[in-house]
Design a protein around this motif. Structure first.
Motif, short mmCIF file in Angstrom:
data_model
loop_
_atom_site.label_atom_id
_atom_site.label_comp_id
_atom_site.label_asym_id
_atom_site.label_seq_id
_atom_site.Cartn_x
_atom_site.Cartn_y
_atom_site.Cartn_z
N ILE A 122 0.86 -1.18 0.00
CA ILE A 122 0.00 0.00 0.00
C ILE A 122 0.90 1.23 0.00
CG2 ILE A 122 -1.88 1.23 1.14
CD1 ILE A 122 -2.70 -1.56 0.36
N GLU A 123 0.63 2.16 -0.92
CA GLU A 123 1.43 3.38 -0.97
C GLU A 123 0.52 4.59 -0.93
OE1 GLU A 123 3.48 2.63 -4.63
OE2 GLU A 123 2.03 3.77 -5.82
N VAL A 124 1.06 5.69 -0.43
CA VAL A 124 0.28 6.91 -0.24
C VAL A 124 0.93 8.06 -1.02
CG1 VAL A 124 -0.64 8.56 1.44
CG2 VAL A 124 -0.43 6.14 2.04
N GLN A 125 0.12 8.75 -1.80
CA GLN A 125 0.59 9.90 -2.57
C GLN A 125 0.62 11.14 -1.68
OE1 GLN A 125 1.32 10.20 -6.19
NE2 GLN A 125 2.26 12.00 -5.25
N VAL A 126 1.74 11.85 -1.69
CA VAL A 126 1.83 13.09 -0.94
C VAL A 126 2.21 14.23 -1.86
CG1 VAL A 126 2.45 11.98 1.25
CG2 VAL A 126 4.26 12.68 -0.33
N LEU A 127 1.82 15.45 -1.46
CA LEU A 127 2.22 16.68 -2.13
C LEU A 127 2.71 17.63 -1.06
CD1 LEU A 127 -0.62 17.45 -4.73
CD2 LEU A 127 1.78 16.97 -5.25
N ALA A 128 3.80 18.33 -1.33
CA ALA A 128 4.35 19.28 -0.36
C ALA A 128 4.88 20.49 -1.11
CB ALA A 128 5.46 18.63 0.45
N ASP A 129 4.65 21.68 -0.54
CA ASP A 129 5.25 22.88 -1.16
C ASP A 129 6.48 23.29 -0.35
OD1 ASP A 129 4.36 24.26 1.11
OD2 ASP A 129 2.57 25.04 0.12
N GLN A 179 -1.64 9.92 7.53
CA GLN A 179 -0.89 10.78 8.42
C GLN A 179 0.56 10.33 8.55
OE1 GLN A 179 -1.94 13.72 9.89
NE2 GLN A 179 0.27 13.84 10.30
N ALA A 180 0.77 9.00 8.55
CA ALA A 180 2.14 8.48 8.60
C ALA A 180 2.92 8.92 7.36
CB ALA A 180 2.12 6.96 8.71
N ALA A 181 2.26 8.96 6.21
CA ALA A 181 2.92 9.41 4.99
C ALA A 181 3.28 10.89 5.07
CB ALA A 181 2.03 9.15 3.78
N GLY A 195 5.48 13.01 -4.13
CA GLY A 195 6.23 11.85 -3.70
C GLY A 195 5.29 10.76 -3.25
N THR A 196 5.83 9.58 -3.05
CA THR A 196 5.02 8.44 -2.63
C THR A 196 5.70 7.72 -1.49
OG1 THR A 196 4.16 8.13 -4.87
CG2 THR A 196 3.97 6.27 -3.37
N VAL A 197 4.94 7.47 -0.43
CA VAL A 197 5.44 6.73 0.72
C VAL A 197 4.86 5.32 0.67
CG1 VAL A 197 5.70 6.68 3.21
CG2 VAL A 197 5.51 8.87 2.03
#
Length: 734
Positions: free
Chosen positions: A225-232, A273-275, A288-290
């Motif tokens: 299972i992977e989680v998509q994240v976005l960060a500025d 939240q962990a991602a 990115g992907t966690v």
């Protein structure tokens, strides 16, 4: 969704968006980036090797710049040449796609030093997350759960062996650098560990230039299972839900979907939240992907595996269920803008599934293939709201925009007449479907695969059809070992009798000739009969093929082509040919494409497009490979010869190693005897080239008594033998 609205703080003056960017990649991901840039009014620069001089991405961009020869090391992986291309074309930023230089910290740092924006995270973040040991240490400080293991830099084989017991068998050997399954080894017994470590170190050093290894507890019945994240760059981090990537073959993702059928709402919130915490641990910036591992038996427990500091191959399924254009977000973050998304605004709507289409042959142990695409047949997209996501590619000139929320999306960089070479990853297309729920998405994927084919290139499309039809897949009962547990019958395509009999008749002819061209008794006024032998699912058959009078070679048969595909191209093989086949008093109309060597056939029927390879001509590695010959399973390079000429070997002993399409394949002796090596290390070899011959120890068998290639191939198929090659694909393509 409301998350795309401008936030309250937007009254600040934001930096200007780029006017021109360079895409340091190729194929479908380059086309994917081009389409979003075109919508935003940003000019694009394509880079290309000599092999891609006329590729779709090269022609689709506003500008194109040659990097060098076909070899990736001398073109797409050459940092100096890429930077030179940026300077020569006036690009302000570089989008790395995935694969190649996308997670290369030296490349990101070089761009920073040159004053060029890298559309990804900082070099420091790439370095931390690129080393799995430092990544685990960084996220552990944030309280992100880890799989039990030994993750320390610089441990020798002896130290790892000594500490394996504290981890507990079975263990997973993993390289600290890189990803995609390269260098990973499952070890179930302590006695197997020394050999696994030696093999893993060599592959890690070859693939990543770093042979550091560590150990993890092997989670049984794991789900990926992977989680998509976005960060500025202003400290905001959000996640866009999870993707299920558990359908893998030797650590290579095959099917991905969003959301996961495993997680409940509470676990989804916790893993998201962990991602976010993981991204904050390295001051992440961009998309990115966690990745997490979750036991199918304990879905409420998840463990951090790694973070991919780039866009993922499977990002389209997240775009489909959230409506967020991830490439656009990368561009905006790279330009210094603040995220216009807040976590509460992000909603997952519907269900989306992606199937990766590879140039590989399931009948030969999924070894990479190549050749020229006679045609490219995918189902049409239904289109959708004009949010700028790519809907279709892979057909000449097809660069339409719009996100498809209800049907089919095809991301591909392949066109009719294009040659697939062994220098790059074998993934050639991605087929994405979206439905109101998972059941509808699964049904749509099965229909879409049945309408897809790349005549001229042996692909895994038939295997994907079988995979999507498994009861476990329909029920969502997945784990990363499901594909590896499939039987030979399950791996085989299921064919309807008309396609099977027609195909058998068509492909038994000499190279480049079909049953139509063999003077087989065909008459213009009445049907004639041809009886042909073939092998299907390991059993010998005889098919009776009726030659009807209503046939127009190269021009289609009466009744049309069945829809959904263009006529075959003559590039690299025979043109698409129409046929009328009569079986049991019923006429079947369709279209057929045949490869130039006469060995592979694609037949379009009412049930879909079927791909067959003439079984009696197949050359498998091992006992099926022409008696005692060791044949090259694909075009590539000999990177190691493990036995001396004239050495004695036992059946199954390693003989040499061939590398192609970023994979390493160990070829073994088909029988006991004396080896005659017929190649040298570093040699470039062709498909089915004889690399070595094993002279059997039993010299009483004369040459005239040896089993023929056709007999051994049929017997190997009947016995369920598979190619004797060992190797792992990358999880991600370029």
């Amino acid at each position: 969704m409301t998350g795309m609205q401008t936030p309250a703080h937007s009254d600040r003056q934001e930096p200007a968006m780029f006017s021109r960017i360079l895409i340091a990649n190729r194929g479908e991901i380059a086309l994917r980036v081009i389409r979003t840039c075109r919508r935003l009014g940003i000019e694009t620069v394509a880079v290309y090797s000599d092999a891609d001089a006329d590729a779709a991405h090269t022609r689709a961009a506003d500008l194109a710049h040659r990097l060098g020869p076909a070899s990736a090391a001398q073109s797409y992986l050459d940092i100096d040449r890429v930077v030179e291309a940026v300077r020569a074309t006036g690009a302000q930023a570089v989008h790395p796609g995935y694969g190649f230089l996308s997670e290369n910290a030296a490349f990101a740092r070089r761009l920073e030093e040159e004053g060029i924006v890298f559309l990804g995270p900082t070099a420091a973040a790439i370095e931390t997350m690129g080393d799995k040991i430092s990544a685990k240490q960084a996220v552990a400080a944030r309280g992100v759960p880890l799989v039990p293991g030994v993750a320390e830099a610089g441990l020798t084989d002896e130290q790892l062996i000594a500490r394996a017991e504290e981890v507990g068998f079975p263990v997973l050997v993993k390289p600290s650098a890189g990803g995609g399954g390269k260098g990973m080894r499952e070890v179930h017994e302590a006695s197997e560990l020394p050999a696994a470590l030696a093999s893993a170190r060599r592959e890690a050093a070859s693939s990543f230039g770093d042979d550091t290894l560590f150990l993890e507890r092997l989670v049984l019945r794991p789900r990926h299972i992977e989680v998509q994240v976005l960060a500025d760059s202003h400290g905001t981090v959000v996640h866009l839900g999870e993707r299920e990537c558990s359908l893998q073959r030797r650590h290579q993702k095959v099917i991905e979907e969003a959301p996961s059928a495993l997680l409940d709402a509470g676990t989804r919130e916790a893993i998201g939240q962990a991602a976010v915490d993981t991204a904050k641990a390295v001051d992440y910036r961009g998309a990115g992907t966690v990745e997490f591992i979750v036991s199918a038996d304990r879905p409420d427990e998840f463990f951090f595996m790694e973070m991919n500091t780039r866009l993922q191959v499977e990002h389209p399924v997240t775009e489909q269920v959230t409506g967020v254009d991830l490439v656009e977000q990368q561009l905006r973050v790279g330009a210094g803008e603040r995220l216009s998304l807040v976590q509460e605004d992000i909603r997952l709507t519907g269900h989306s599934i992606e199937a990766r289409i590879y140039a590989e042959d399931p009948a030969r142990g999924f070894l990479p293939t190549g050749g020229v695409a006679l045609d490219v047949a995918f189902p049409p997209s239904t289109g959708g709201p004009g949010t700028g996501l790519p809907v279709t590619a892979g057909q000449r000139g097809a660069h339409s925009l719009g996100v498809d929320r209800t049907g089919v999306r095809v991301d591909a960089g392949l066109e009719p007449g294009q040659r697939i070479v062994s220098d790059y990853d074998p993934m050639i297309a991605k087929l994405i479907v979206t439905g109101a729920d998972r059941a509808e998405a699964v049904a749509r994927m099965r229909r879409a695969l049945a309408a897809s084919a790349v005549p001229g290139i042996v692909t895994n499309i038939g295997f994907l059809q079988t995979l999507m039809g498994l009861p476990e897949v329909a029920a969502g009962e997945l784990d990363t070992g499901l594909i590896d547990r499939m039987t030979e019958d399950e791996l085989d395509e299921t064919l309807d009798p008309p396609a099977l009999q027609f195909a058998a008749a068509h492909v038994v002819g000499a190279a480049g000739a079909s049953a139509w061209q063999q003077g087989s008794g065909w008459r213009s006024l009445a049907p004639a009969r041809t009886v042909v032998p073939f092998v299907h699912r390991g059993e010998r058959h005889e098919a009776e093929f009726l030659h009807p009078p209503l046939v127009r070679l190269g021009g289609g048969a009466e009744g049309g082509t069945g829809g959904g595909g263009a006529a075959g191209s003559s590039a690299g093989g025979s043109a698409g040919t129409g046929y009328v086949l009569t079986l049991d008093g019923e006429q079947h109309h369709g279209r057929v494409w045949a490869s130039a060597d006469g060995r592979t056939l694609w037949v379009r029927t009412a049930r879909g497009i079927f791909q067959l390879t003439r079984p009696l001509a197949d050359a498998a590695i091992g006992a099926a490979a022409g008696g005692a010959e060791v044949l090259a399973p694909m075009p590539g390079a000999v990177i190691e010869i493990r036995v001396a000429d004239g050495a004695q070997v036992a059946a199954g002993d390693p003989v040499l190693v061939v590398e192609a399409m970023k994979m390493e394949h160990v070829l073994t002796a088909p029988a006991a005897g004396t080896v005659e090596v017929r190649t040298v290390q570093g040699a470039q070899v062709a498909l089915d080239e004889v690399l070595a011959v094993v002279v059997p120890q039993d010299s009483s068998q004369g040459a005239g008594e040896q089993t023929t290639a056709e007999q051994t191939a049929a017997e190997a198929t009947a016995a369920g033998q598979t190619a004797g090659a060992a190797g792992t694909n990358e999880t991600e393509g370029e």
